[in-house]
Design a protein around this motif. Sequence first.
Motif, short mmCIF file in Angstrom:
data_model
loop_
_atom_site.label_atom_id
_atom_site.label_comp_id
_atom_site.label_asym_id
_atom_site.label_seq_id
_atom_site.Cartn_x
_atom_site.Cartn_y
_atom_site.Cartn_z
N GLU A 167 0.83 -1.21 0.00
CA GLU A 167 0.00 0.00 0.00
C GLU A 167 0.86 1.26 0.00
N ASP A 168 1.92 1.25 0.81
CA ASP A 168 2.82 2.41 0.85
C ASP A 168 3.51 2.62 -0.49
N ARG A 169 3.94 1.53 -1.10
CA ARG A 169 4.68 1.63 -2.36
C ARG A 169 3.77 2.06 -3.51
N VAL A 170 2.52 1.61 -3.51
CA VAL A 170 1.57 2.03 -4.55
C VAL A 170 1.29 3.53 -4.40
N LYS A 171 1.13 3.98 -3.17
CA LYS A 171 0.91 5.40 -2.93
C LYS A 171 2.11 6.21 -3.43
N LYS A 172 3.31 5.71 -3.17
CA LYS A 172 4.52 6.39 -3.63
C LYS A 172 4.61 6.39 -5.16
N ALA A 173 4.21 5.29 -5.79
CA ALA A 173 4.25 5.19 -7.25
C ALA A 173 3.24 6.16 -7.89
N GLU A 223 10.00 1.91 -10.72
CA GLU A 223 11.28 1.35 -10.28
C GLU A 223 11.70 1.96 -8.95
N GLU A 224 11.48 3.25 -8.80
CA GLU A 224 11.85 3.93 -7.54
C GLU A 224 10.93 3.48 -6.41
N ALA A 225 9.67 3.23 -6.71
CA ALA A 225 8.72 2.82 -5.68
C ALA A 225 8.96 1.39 -5.22
N SER A 226 9.47 0.54 -6.09
CA SER A 226 9.68 -0.86 -5.71
C SER A 226 11.09 -1.13 -5.18
#
Length: 102
Positions: free
Chosen positions: A48-54, A61-64
């Motif tokens: 959830e945090d990474r999807v929000k960041k993406a 690539e930066e989000a994952s």
Amino acid sequence: MPKNYQRKTQRQSWAQASMLGAINAVLSGTMGYLKASKSYNVPQSTLEDRVKKARQEASLEEASKKGMGRYKTVFSDEQENELVEYILLLESRLFGLTFKEL
């Protein structure tokens, strides 16, 4: 790292490619957070945090990317290698730099 080192925590034990696939699945709308986290074997809260960041940065690539701690690197790998080469060149010419000068 010593050969007999045993990891003490399970933090960030997921694969970066799995996180990228899970983020893609959620952003495309084919899966929800829970289903993507279970099928790609990544933690749901992290997903959830990474999807929000993406969604904010628009860079998958930066989000994952994996990374623990709050401190981020200042120099890229190329910049760091260039700096090392320059310092070694100065040292070979007997013009060493102190830590303050560096």
